[in-house]
Every structure is written in C-alpha cells, then in structure tokens.
Design an enzyme around this catalytic site. Structure first.
Site, PDB file in Angstrom:
ATOM      1  N   SER A  12      31.978  90.258  91.921  1.00 18.85           N
ATOM      2  CA  SER A  12      32.257  90.610  90.471  1.00 18.85           C
ATOM      3  C   SER A  12      32.661  91.752  90.179  1.00 18.85           C
ATOM      4  CB  SER A  12      30.739  91.014  89.431  1.00 18.85           C
ATOM      5  OG  SER A  12      30.825  92.086  88.730  1.00 18.85           O
ATOM      6  N   TYR A  14      22.981  96.223  89.940  1.00 19.66           N
ATOM      7  CA  TYR A  14      23.784  95.351  90.226  1.00 19.66           C
ATOM      8  C   TYR A  14      25.086  95.684  90.731  1.00 19.66           C
ATOM      9  CZ  TYR A  14      26.322  91.531  88.292  1.00 19.66           C
ATOM     10  OH  TYR A  14      27.220  90.055  88.355  1.00 19.66           O
TER      11      TYR A  14
HETATM   12  P1  NDP Z   1      24.476  82.160  85.036  1.00 21.05           P
HETATM   13  O1  NDP Z   1      22.774  82.128  84.348  1.00 21.05           O
HETATM   14  O2  NDP Z   1      25.128  80.829  84.381  1.00 21.05           O
HETATM   15  O3  NDP Z   1      24.046  81.218  85.877  1.00 21.05           O
HETATM   16  C1  NDP Z   1      22.680  81.998  86.874  1.00 21.05           C
HETATM   17  C2  NDP Z   1      23.175  81.307  88.566  1.00 21.05           C
HETATM   18  O4  NDP Z   1      22.823  80.961  89.761  1.00 21.05           O
HETATM   19  C3  NDP Z   1      21.853  79.639  87.703  1.00 21.05           C
HETATM   20  O5  NDP Z   1      22.846  77.923  87.889  1.00 21.05           O
HETATM   21  C4  NDP Z   1      20.674  79.812  87.715  1.00 21.05           C
HETATM   22  O6  NDP Z   1      20.311  78.546  88.257  1.00 21.05           O
HETATM   23  C5  NDP Z   1      21.281  80.262  89.901  1.00 21.05           C
HETATM   24  N1  NDP Z   1      20.109  80.985  90.256  1.00 21.05           N
HETATM   25  C6  NDP Z   1      19.341  82.418  89.972  1.00 21.05           C
HETATM   26  N2  NDP Z   1      18.725  82.691  90.566  1.00 21.05           N
HETATM   27  C7  NDP Z   1      18.577  81.930  91.594  1.00 21.05           C
HETATM   28  C8  NDP Z   1      17.596  81.400  92.477  1.00 21.05           C
HETATM   29  N3  NDP Z   1      16.528  82.664  92.727  1.00 21.05           N
HETATM   30  N4  NDP Z   1      17.712  80.521  93.383  1.00 21.05           N
HETATM   31  C9  NDP Z   1      18.722  79.305  92.295  1.00 21.05           C
HETATM   32  N5  NDP Z   1      19.325  79.752  91.662  1.00 21.05           N
HETATM   33  C10 NDP Z   1      19.735  80.691  91.253  1.00 21.05           C
HETATM   34  O7  NDP Z   1      24.839  82.860  85.072  1.00 21.05           O
HETATM   35  P2  NDP Z   1      26.756  83.505  85.576  1.00 21.05           P
HETATM   36  O8  NDP Z   1      27.165  81.932  86.034  1.00 21.05           O
HETATM   37  O9  NDP Z   1      27.663  83.635  84.519  1.00 21.05           O
HETATM   38  O10 NDP Z   1      26.465  84.013  87.180  1.00 21.05           O
HETATM   39  C11 NDP Z   1      26.586  82.827  88.000  1.00 21.05           C
HETATM   40  C12 NDP Z   1      27.709  84.397  88.967  1.00 21.05           C
HETATM   41  O11 NDP Z   1      28.827  85.115  89.106  1.00 21.05           O
HETATM   42  C13 NDP Z   1      26.302  85.826  89.824  1.00 21.05           C
HETATM   43  O12 NDP Z   1      26.485  85.457  90.694  1.00 21.05           O
HETATM   44  C14 NDP Z   1      26.869  86.439  88.692  1.00 21.05           C
HETATM   45  O13 NDP Z   1      26.259  88.330  89.713  1.00 21.05           O
HETATM   46  C15 NDP Z   1      28.375  86.288  89.176  1.00 21.05           C
HETATM   47  N6  NDP Z   1      28.763  87.051  87.173  1.00 21.05           N
HETATM   48  C16 NDP Z   1      29.212  86.643  86.241  1.00 21.05           C
HETATM   49  C17 NDP Z   1      29.834  86.692  85.586  1.00 21.05           C
HETATM   50  C18 NDP Z   1      29.808  86.925  84.035  1.00 21.05           C
HETATM   51  O14 NDP Z   1      30.122  87.740  83.434  1.00 21.05           O
HETATM   52  N7  NDP Z   1      29.146  86.055  83.751  1.00 21.05           N
HETATM   53  C19 NDP Z   1      30.397  88.433  85.663  1.00 21.05           C
HETATM   54  C20 NDP Z   1      30.523  88.519  87.082  1.00 21.05           C
HETATM   55  C21 NDP Z   1      29.882  88.000  88.099  1.00 21.05           C
HETATM   56  P3  NDP Z   1      18.356  78.179  88.044  1.00 21.05           P
HETATM   57  O15 NDP Z   1      17.612  79.869  87.734  1.00 21.05           O
HETATM   58  O16 NDP Z   1      18.035  77.107  87.651  1.00 21.05           O
HETATM   59  O17 NDP Z   1      18.057  78.852  89.644  1.00 21.05           O
END
Ligand code: NDP
Length: 247
Positions: free
Chosen positions: A141, A154
C-alpha cells in the site's frame, strides 16, 4: 495471451483488487486458483471465468491466517494444475483507528492476515515456484511507505510486507523467483466497509469519495505489467495513486 500455460494463485480473490487480478490474469491465458474464505463468491467468479475465457479455475477456500489451511490450499493447486508460476499475495484488511482507541484483537487479526498470511503463502509456494522460475507479487500500500495518524497499525503491517519482500527478493532471485511490491493508493473496494470504528470509517469513506479513486482494474494492470516482463526484467516496486490523492 501473455500468460498462456501459466498457473497463478490469487489470495483474497473474492472481491476488490484480488478479484480483478484473477480476472485479468485469466484473460491473458493463466489458469487461476482463487483463494479466500467466502466460497460462494469464489464459486461464482470461477464459473464466470470458465465461461468467459474457457479457462480452468480452482476454488481454494482458505483462511490465510491459518498456516495449515494455506498449506492445504497450495497442495490442492499443485494436485490440480501440476505447477505454479505466479503467487499474488493480496488478501488483507485495514482496521484503521488511533493507537489509544484500538482493540488489541483487531491488531492481532490484521497482523495475522496482512503479514503472517502473506508469509505463509510465500513459504509454502516457494518450492513450487522455484521449479521453473516464477513471480511473487505482494499487494502492499502507499501506507507501506507513507504514514499518517490513525494508520499506525495498518502501516506497520504494510511496512512489514515491504521489508519482508525486499529480503525475499535478495534470496529468491537465485532460485529464478522475482518479487514485486504493488503499493496502491485509494481504490474503491469493500476494504473500508470493515473498519471497526464507525466515525473513522465515515471519515475514510468520505476521503475516498472526495477524489476520483482508483478502480481494482487499475491495480490488476500493474500486476500484469510486472509478471509479463521478459525474464531479465524484475519490476520490484510500483506505487499507484489516484491523480488527486495528495499523500
Ligand atoms: P477487499 O475487502 O475488497 O478484499 C479483501 C480480500 O481479502 C477479500 O477477497 C477477502 O476475502 C480477503 N481476505 C480477508 N481476510 C482473509 C483471510 N483471513 N483469509 C483469506 N482471505 C482473506 O479489499 P481490497 O481489494 O481493497 O484489498 C486487497 C488488498 O489491497 C489488501 O491487502 C489491502 O490492504 C490492499 N490495498 C487496498 C487499497 C484500497 O484502497 N482498497 C489501498 C492499498 C492497498 P474473504 O473475506 O472472502 O476471505
């Protein structure tokens, strides 16, 4: 078809950036294993990918914070596809809030998912990636480089991702494995929905909607760029901000 015959695992593929990455890699010919906890979502995405691209997909329901579950998921991928070329460590949560008001359990969960989950998947995937050479893409990030109030914990997880990735890069290139960190700014996804503190959640959501935020596809393009370079080119870090994001 930049990724024909390649096999990729995308963690956190049930929504947001992970879903977009899975779709983009499949559109370039990869066979993709979709890993996350929500089986229903993964099954729907897999069905769509199979009908859109005629590409075989695997649904690997797994919790990345459970090392045993990650190991099993990777074994399942090898059993089904026989190889592994790309690991995209994307699963993550963002429990923003002040240090003083934090719930310690939220910190533990976030570190388990954002840091240890990524490390487990890397550890169990490496022996397979080494076989023919491959890529590990870690979704960090802007918060892995820039810190602000209410993102201390975070940011700590994303600084950890960056530190881990650099050490890994120095080890893994000898085994033909490249390592890339992608550092997105604000992307419109479900990430902010899970912020535990309602007032912090509202503030972050209104900050994101104050600009033309990125879409998950913008980040999927960055991932594709990194993994489709010729072998001698290792793209180690890409930061992608919305143009209107100031910090
Ligand atoms: P979402 O909430 O849309 O996606 C998060 C994903 O992580 C989901 O598919 C969720 O699936 C999965 N996840 C969460 N916990 C677990 C777990 N314990 N085991 C397996 N899977 C898990 O958010 P984003 O797409 O935005 O986030 C994706 C990445 O991008 C993250 O690492 C975030 O920190 C990073 N990011 C996002 C930004 C943003 O502005 N959106 C900016 C910078 C970085 P499920 O709940 O089905 O397990």
């Amino acid at each position: 078809m930049k990724l024909k015959d390649k096999v990729a695992i995308v963690t956190g593929a049930s929504s947001g950036i992970g879903e977009a990455v899975a779709r983009r890699l499949a559109s370039e010919g990869a066979r993709v294993a979709l890993l996350a906890r929500r089986a229903d979502r993964l099954l729907n995405i897999a069905k769509e990918l199979e009908s859109e691209h005629g590409r075989e997909c695997l649904v690997a329901v797994s919790d990345v914070s459970d090392a045993h579950s990650v190991k099993k998921a990777i074994e399942l991928v090898i059993e089904k596809f026989g190889r592994l070329d790309i690991l995209v460590n994307n699963a993550g949560v963002m429990f923003l809030g002040s240090v003083a008001d934090a719930k310690i359990d939220d910190w533990r969960k976030m570190i388990d998912i954002n840091v240890l989950g990524l490390m487990y998947a890397t550890h169990f995937a490496l022996p397979h990636l080494k076989k023919e050479g491959g890529d590990i893409v870690n979704i960090s990030s802007v918060s892995g480089r820039v810190v602000s109030a209410r993102s201390a914990a975070y940011s700590a997880t994303k600084f950890a991702v960056n530190g881990f990735s650099e050490g890994l890069r120095q080890e893994a290139y000898k085994d033909k494995v490249r390592v890339t960190i992608i550092e997105p700014g604000a992307v419109e996804t479900e990430l902010t929905d899970h912020i535990p503190d309602a007032s912090v959640k509202d503030a972050v959501k209104s900050w994101v909607s104050s600009m033309t935020a990125l879409q998950s596809n913008d980040i999927a393009e960055a991932v594709l760029y990194a993994v489709s370079q010729p072998w001698h080119v290792s793209v180690n870090e890409i930061m992608v901000r919305p143009t209107e994001q100031s910090f």
